[in-house]
Design a protein around this motif. Structure first.
Motif, short mmCIF file in Angstrom:
data_model
loop_
_atom_site.label_atom_id
_atom_site.label_comp_id
_atom_site.label_asym_id
_atom_site.label_seq_id
_atom_site.Cartn_x
_atom_site.Cartn_y
_atom_site.Cartn_z
N ALA A 12 13.01 24.97 17.40
CA ALA A 12 13.27 24.84 18.82
C ALA A 12 13.50 26.20 19.47
O ALA A 12 13.00 26.47 20.57
N ALA A 70 10.28 28.04 20.11
CA ALA A 70 9.56 27.57 21.29
C ALA A 70 10.27 27.96 22.58
O ALA A 70 9.63 28.38 23.55
N LEU A 71 11.60 27.86 22.61
CA LEU A 71 12.35 28.14 23.83
C LEU A 71 12.28 29.62 24.21
O LEU A 71 12.18 29.96 25.39
N LEU A 101 9.00 30.29 25.80
CA LEU A 101 9.00 29.82 27.19
C LEU A 101 9.78 30.76 28.09
O LEU A 101 9.46 30.92 29.27
N GLY A 134 9.46 34.40 17.84
CA GLY A 134 8.96 33.62 18.97
C GLY A 134 8.59 34.49 20.15
O GLY A 134 7.55 34.31 20.78
N GLY A 185 -0.21 19.12 20.57
CA GLY A 185 1.17 18.67 20.61
C GLY A 185 1.46 17.46 19.74
O GLY A 185 2.63 17.08 19.57
N GLN A 200 2.44 26.58 25.81
CA GLN A 200 3.69 26.53 25.05
C GLN A 200 4.56 25.36 25.49
O GLN A 200 5.20 24.71 24.67
N LEU A 201 4.56 25.07 26.79
CA LEU A 201 5.33 23.94 27.30
C LEU A 201 4.79 22.62 26.74
O LEU A 201 5.56 21.74 26.33
N ALA A 230 5.81 22.11 23.27
CA ALA A 230 7.21 21.72 23.13
C ALA A 230 7.42 20.26 23.52
O ALA A 230 8.15 19.52 22.84
N VAL A 231 6.77 19.82 24.60
CA VAL A 231 6.96 18.46 25.08
C VAL A 231 6.21 17.45 24.21
O VAL A 231 6.72 16.36 23.92
N ALA A 241 8.02 16.29 21.09
CA ALA A 241 9.22 15.55 21.46
C ALA A 241 8.87 14.11 21.86
O ALA A 241 9.50 13.16 21.41
#
Length: 448
Positions: free
Chosen positions: A46, A49-50, A53, A103, A232, A358-359, A362-363, A366
């Protein structure tokens, strides 16, 4: 390819090769080898990825002001330190710090390399250049992952440390290769590095310019749906569906992933020859239809009871169809970002699209993981079939907004002479000249 572009592609391939050594094993390394638990391993992914972003919104402005080379070198240095940090991490704090460094490094390298590729290619050769980058990325990741899998031993932490040392060394090699690259002067109609032109916009102003560009905004929405519906899902919902619903073994899942990579490696240049002279918007729309079929095949694999061979074949077909779609996207979407960008904001546009990707990455996991955890696999398949059809509709809508030069840049045909030296006919030269003039006018309008 020119010498500069060959070196950029070579460095990019080696970096992907190094990443392939560690990416498939990062969760297992943190959770089991270092004994930090699944929660810490999830937090490490996480943070990776964050941080990406967080840094991408600012990366484009730096590229436009300083050029892509310094950004790529800083990214390589961060990646090198992060990889070494992972190799010696024995507690959660050091693993999280290493993840943050890596990252950030990987995130800024991507738009910097994309900007370099644009600078070393022309409008007519750009699709082939990005297709080559995608091909080498997948080849490097595949070979690195294969060798890494043969080298590691879960009961010997030193074998994992060696993998991270190899990845760190590949970041160093990437930096050394890039230092040897001499970026060419930019020509009219090509994207211009920020160092070659003064930047008047602040960061807020440059984002405002991008957000007012309806074509780029629509392309970003399209990109988000693309990455959400494919990349994703690879490591979350689709893998869970394959194991829990289709009931294939983990080794067979590896075969399916290999089918995806094999399709990319074997078909990339065959597909490129078929699509590079077609309208980009229609190629992307076709990808949406192909992926819709892929998700229907995945759904069908879970409905075939008592015929495990057929179910397995359907799931492997799903992964192969995803690979086919990826080979069609690589020469299409990234060059389109460059063609839409005003010359002074090329880095900003590349970074914005990397941020969207990248968003989505991440989504996507999830959402896929949540639906898998609740057992809502029917809803999961329906959602992704809908997303794939949405890709086709968005692509066609984007195509109506693009100019002819942006949607179909390949209008000239090279006709080989009888001696095989390859001469252009006068009609072809005239058409290419007209296309170049059209591109210059479009670039001027975009700059205004």
């Amino acid at each position: 390819m020119g010498a500069a572009l060959r070196r950029i592609q070579f460095g990019n391939a080696l970096a992907a090769f190094g990443n392939g050594f560690t990416a498939p094993f990062l969760f297992v390394y943190v959770s089991r080898v270092r004994g930090l638990g699944d929660g810490t391993a999830g937090a490490v992914l996480a943070v990776f990825a964050l941080v990406a972003l967080a840094v991408l919104p600012f990366t484009g402005r730096v590229i436009d002001r300083r050029g892509p080379m310094p950004v790529a070198l800083v990214g390589s240095a961060l990646g090198m330190v992060g990889a070494l940090g992972f190799g010696i991490s024995e507690d959660a704090s050091s693993a999280l710090a290493s993840s943050a460094l890596m990252g950030a490094g990987v995130a800024v390298i991507q738009p910097a390399l994309a900007t370099m590729i644009v600078s070393c290619s022309t409008t007519s050769s750009r699709s082939r250049a990005f297709a080559t980058q995608f091909f080498l990325n997948n080849l490097g990741l595949g070979v690195g992952g294969l060798l890494g899998g043969l080298m590691v031993d879960e009961h010997r932490p030193a074998t994992f440390t060696l993998l991270f040392v190899i990845e760190s060394a590949m970041f160093v090699v990437l930096a050394l290769v890039l230092v040897s690259v001499r970026l060419p002067e930019f020509r009219a109609g090509d994207a211009v590095r920020g160092a070659a032109a003064p930047m008047r916009e602040s960061l807020t102003d440059s984002w405002a310019v991008l957000l007012r560009d309806r074509r780029m905004v629509l392309l970003c929405v399209l990109g988000f749906v693309l990455f959400f519906a494919c990349y994703g899902q690879f490591e979350s919902g689709l893998s869970a569906y394959a194991v829990e619903v289709t009931r294939i073994s983990t080794s067979t899942l590896g075969v399916a992933l290999a089918a995806n990579t094999a399709m990319i490696v074997l078909a990339q240049y065959v597909v490129l020859r078929l699509v590079e002279r077609r309208r980009r918007s229609r190629v992307v729309a076709l990808v949406g239809l192909i992926w819709a079929v892929a998700w229907v095949a995945a759904g069908a694999s879970g409905l075939v009871h008592g015929a495990q061979a057929a179910a397995t074949a359907l799931l492997i077909t799903t992964y192969a169809l995803f690979g086919l779609g990826e080979t069609m996207l690589s020469p299409t979407v990234a060059p389109l970002v460059a063609d839409l960008a005003p010359k002074r904001l090329l880095g900003q546009y590349n970074s914005a699209f990397a941020l969207v990707k990248q968003l989505a990455l991440a989504v996507g996991p999830a959402v896929g993981g949540l639906l898998a955890a609740t057992g809502a696999y029917g809803l999961y398949i329906v959602m992704l079939v809908g997303c794939s059809i949405g890709v086709s509709l968005l692509a066609l809508a984007l195509g109506r907004r693009l100019t002819a030069a942006q949607d179909r840049p390949y209008r000239s045909v090279v006709v080989a002479s009888n001696s095989g030296t390859g001469q252009q006919t006068s009609d072809t030269r005239a058409e290419a000249t007209a296309l170049s003039a059209s591109e210059e006018r479009e670039a001027a309008m975009a700059a205004v």
